[in-house]
Scaffold this motif. Structure first.
Motif, PDB file in Angstrom:
ATOM      1  N   UNK A  13       0.742  -0.918  -0.166  1.00  0.00           N
ATOM      2  CA  UNK A  13       0.328  -0.048  -0.279  1.00  0.00           C
ATOM      3  C   UNK A  13       0.977   1.176   0.235  1.00  0.00           C
ATOM      4  N   UNK A  14       2.264   1.191   0.409  1.00  0.00           N
ATOM      5  CA  UNK A  14       2.797   2.268   0.650  1.00  0.00           C
ATOM      6  C   UNK A  14       2.349   3.325   1.653  1.00  0.00           C
ATOM      7  N   UNK A  15       2.885   4.667   1.514  1.00  0.00           N
ATOM      8  CA  UNK A  15       2.513   5.546   2.630  1.00  0.00           C
ATOM      9  C   UNK A  15       1.696   6.619   2.776  1.00  0.00           C
ATOM     10  N   UNK A  16       0.645   6.749   1.358  1.00  0.00           N
ATOM     11  CA  UNK A  16      -0.478   7.620   0.769  1.00  0.00           C
ATOM     12  C   UNK A  16      -1.420   6.330   0.496  1.00  0.00           C
ATOM     13  N   UNK A  17      -1.602   5.096   1.320  1.00  0.00           N
ATOM     14  CA  UNK A  17      -3.028   4.764   0.887  1.00  0.00           C
ATOM     15  C   UNK A  17      -4.301   5.295   1.034  1.00  0.00           C
ATOM     16  N   UNK A  18      -5.203   4.877   0.271  1.00  0.00           N
ATOM     17  CA  UNK A  18      -6.779   5.421   0.729  1.00  0.00           C
ATOM     18  C   UNK A  18      -7.520   4.017   1.379  1.00  0.00           C
ATOM     19  N   UNK A  19      -7.095   3.132   1.700  1.00  0.00           N
ATOM     20  CA  UNK A  19      -6.557   1.904   2.829  1.00  0.00           C
ATOM     21  C   UNK A  19      -5.355   0.940   2.779  1.00  0.00           C
ATOM     22  N   UNK A  20      -4.990   0.391   3.653  1.00  0.00           N
ATOM     23  CA  UNK A  20      -4.514  -0.770   3.723  1.00  0.00           C
ATOM     24  C   UNK A  20      -4.627  -1.682   4.672  1.00  0.00           C
ATOM     25  N   UNK A  21      -5.801  -2.926   3.957  1.00  0.00           N
ATOM     26  CA  UNK A  21      -6.024  -3.735   4.886  1.00  0.00           C
ATOM     27  C   UNK A  21      -5.721  -5.425   5.257  1.00  0.00           C
ATOM     28  N   UNK A  22      -5.983  -5.880   6.240  1.00  0.00           N
ATOM     29  CA  UNK A  22      -5.071  -7.094   6.290  1.00  0.00           C
ATOM     30  C   UNK A  22      -5.918  -8.305   7.711  1.00  0.00           C
ATOM     31  N   UNK A  23      -6.192  -8.955   7.133  1.00  0.00           N
ATOM     32  CA  UNK A  23      -7.225 -10.031   7.559  1.00  0.00           C
ATOM     33  C   UNK A  23      -6.817 -10.060   8.602  1.00  0.00           C
ATOM     34  N   UNK A  24      -6.943 -10.227  10.247  1.00  0.00           N
ATOM     35  CA  UNK A  24      -6.240 -10.726  11.298  1.00  0.00           C
ATOM     36  C   UNK A  24      -6.378 -11.984  11.794  1.00  0.00           C
ATOM     37  N   UNK A  25      -7.237 -13.111  10.953  1.00  0.00           N
ATOM     38  CA  UNK A  25      -7.448 -13.994  11.724  1.00  0.00           C
ATOM     39  C   UNK A  25      -8.820 -14.469  12.446  1.00  0.00           C
ATOM     40  N   UNK A  26      -8.740 -13.462  13.535  1.00  0.00           N
ATOM     41  CA  UNK A  26      -9.150 -13.453  14.621  1.00  0.00           C
ATOM     42  C   UNK A  26     -10.678 -12.759  14.660  1.00  0.00           C
ATOM     43  N   UNK A  27     -10.893 -11.326  14.615  1.00  0.00           N
ATOM     44  CA  UNK A  27     -11.806 -10.676  14.333  1.00  0.00           C
ATOM     45  C   UNK A  27     -12.325  -9.957  12.753  1.00  0.00           C
ATOM     46  N   UNK A  28     -11.509 -10.021  11.756  1.00  0.00           N
ATOM     47  CA  UNK A  28     -11.698  -9.806  10.255  1.00  0.00           C
ATOM     48  C   UNK A  28     -11.017  -8.863   9.893  1.00  0.00           C
TER      49      UNK A  28
END
Length: 568
Positions: free
Chosen positions: A166-181
């Motif tokens: 995503x770099x330094x200026x994304x509109x959003x960088x998302x990852x799945x944490x395996x527990x909550x979402x």
């Protein structure tokens, strides 16, 4: 031999997603660039399974295929590889040398996204979470600098994949944490929550799925069952390779995990769910200019570490990741978005040494890292006359060693540190399973030849490209390609991939768009070429120097724009 090809991507005609062929003359820029990284998807895995792909990977393999893409660096880990993919720079410039390291200035173990600046929306991390450790700009940053209104999103099964791409200026960088979402990052909690808002619906649906028992891992491709086997392990134990897998081994000294775990393929499935949701709800590819969506599929790496690459587990994973990529491409096709899709990997990987040994690779085996560290500490003490053990692994990585004082801090006496490092490296080369050893003093001054083809690059140069002062160890080791520096823990950790061998560095690089004319390009190229190639397709220029080069994807008579080339 190195033969870099330069030609303009600007001549690519990216037609709408339909059966109509692409226009041969120069056409518009793509409306959406989709950059996919399959974690631990080696060129060997791609080649061995290519004839079995039926969905997305089969489609991409009918585009422009570089079967011999190389990560030039020697430390081949997830965070480092994703930083290379996104930036076109090697780790000696990005500062992302591995997944974790010992911060010699701060005297603290640091994970690659522990930047001390940003925070997550949902997770509580003492050292923060964000891209602040990344020292260079990325493809998404270049797009934002040229056209702030266009969108940059990344989504992955791991935070280090999503944040680096995503770099330094994304509109959003998302990852799945395996527990909550899914989680995201921001400069403060409020901004992190705002950035996470595009996936509120996905997270609500995920909460329902995660409250139920995890799905069973059964065969998607029944032919994979032919790879089932019982494999002897050291200490009289054995590993039964089959599906559904046996419960994972527990880490020595820790209680076993409670309850069944999510199958690895679940991570890829929800990542593609989120990617499609972003395309739909954010209307990516349907405004002026070009949007960027980076997608990190992490399950292949989870399978490789836990079970190896040649068993029924990885066979099944290849069928599943093929389907998930196909699902993403189908959605693009349904929406008729003019898109350019690129796919590569953050690193490769090999199989577990026990299965390799059974197949005739007599040198395959495991290294007792505790015994190795004891031997190297003894050698350092004898050579220098000190009365303490001066070596500690950088984080838990036994191939990067830090020289410390009697109190466990980075040793401040530079002359003594260099003597200890030199004695350690010399002794390491006499130890079984160690193929190379270098001191920080050696790597700091080494200047790799940028003109060298990545497949022919000396191993010392590969390690130099992974060296960054104050983050890299004082001694870097390379194990024999057939040796694993870890005990076997089936279902948890059976093999690693952080060394400079070609099966860890060599990955496929695929480019595809509707109407592309299939080409197989066998000559080696670098993964660092991916970002500048996509930048040219998007009509944006890198804002910093790059190590990679723009690859020809268009007409042979055109030319890629001049790039600010790194002097490193």
């Amino acid at each position: 031999m190195k033969k870099w090809i330069a030609a303009a991507i600007g001549t690519i005609a990216l037609a709408a997603m339909s059966s109509a062929p692409a226009v041969a003359e120069e056409g518009p820029t793509p409306k959406l660039v989709v950059l996919i990284s399959i974690d631990q998807f080696s060129a060997d895995l791609f080649g061995a399974n290519r004839g079995e792909f039926r969905a997305g990977l089969a489609t991409l393999a009918q585009g422009i295929v570089y079967a011999n893409g190389f990560h030039a660096q020697g430390v081949t880990e997830t965070c480092a590889g994703h930083a290379v993919i996104a930036s076109g720079r090697h780790p000696n410039a990005t500062g992302i040398i591995a997944n974790q390291w010992f911060d010699q200035r701060g005297g603290v173990d640091r994970y690659c996204t522990d930047d001390g600046i940003h925070v997550a929306a949902r997770a509580t991390r003492k050292l923060g979470v964000g891209p602040g450790m990344l020292r260079v700009s990325t493809l998404g940053d270049w797009l934002k600098a040229a056209s702030p209104a266009n969108r940059v999103f990344s989504v992955a099964g791991k935070d280090r994949s999503a944040i680096m791409m995503g770099g330094h200026r994304p509109d959003g960088a998302f990852w799945f944490d395996g527990k909550q979402g899914f989680d995201s990052w921001g400069t403060d909690a409020a901004e992190a929550q705002r950035r996470l808002s595009p996936l509120v619906g996905i997270n609500a649906r995920l909460a329902q799925r995660l409250s139920a028992p995890p799905p069973a891992w059964t065969y998607r491709r029944e032919s994979c069952a032919a790879r089932e086997a019982v494999i002897p392990l050291p200490g009289g134990k054995s590993f039964h390779a089959h599906l559904p897998p046996d419960p994972a081994a527990s880490i020595p000294g820790q209680p076993p995990a409670s309850g069944p775990a999510l199958p690895p393929w679940f991570y890829d499935q929800v990542t593609v769910d989120a990617a499609i949701d972003l395309i739909d709800r954010q209307k990516l590819g349907r405004s002026s200019g070009t949007d960027l969506l980076a997608v990190g599929l992490s399950a292949t790496d989870m399978v490789g570490h836990a079970y190896g690459t040649q068993g029924p587990e990885m066979c099944d994973q290849m069928a599943r990741v093929d389907e998930e990529v196909g699902r993403l491409l189908k959605r693009l096709g349904d929406l008729r978005i003019p898109a350019l899709v690129a796919l590569t990997a953050d690193h490769g990987g090999g199989d577990i040494p026990e299965r390799l040994a059974a197949r005739g690779y007599r040198d395959a085996g495991r290294i007792d890292t505790a015994a190795l560290l004891t031997e190297l500490n003894a050698a350092a003490r004898t050579a220098t006359g000190i009365d303490w053990d001066p070596l500690r692994p950088a984080y838990f990585d036994p191939t990067q060693l830090v020289v410390v004082d009697a109190g466990g801090r980075s040793l401040g006496d530079a002359a003594l540190k260099n003597r200890i490092a030199a004695a350690t490296a010399a002794r390491a080369l006499t130890q079984p399973g160690i193929a190379g050893a270098w001191t920080a003093a050696e790597l700091r001054t080494r200047k790799p030849d940028a003109r060298q083809s990545p497949d022919l690059m000396p191993v010392a140069d590969r390690m130099a490209l992974s060296f960054y002062p104050d983050r890299s160890g004082d001694v870097l080791l390379a194990t024999d390609p057939l040796k694993i520096a870890a005990p076997p823990l089936p279902g948890l950790f059976m093999m690693g991939h952080s060394g400079p061998s070609d099966f860890n560095r060599r990955v496929p690089i695929l480019f595809w768009w509707p109407g592309v004319v299939y080409q197989e390009r066998a000559l080696p190229v670098r993964v660092a070429d991916v970002a500048p190639t996509l930048a040219a397709a998007m009509r944006v220029a890198p804002t910093d120097a790059v190590d990679g080069e723009c690859l020809e994807l268009g007409d042979p008579g055109s030319a890629c724009p001049a790039l600010p080339v790194s002097s490193r």
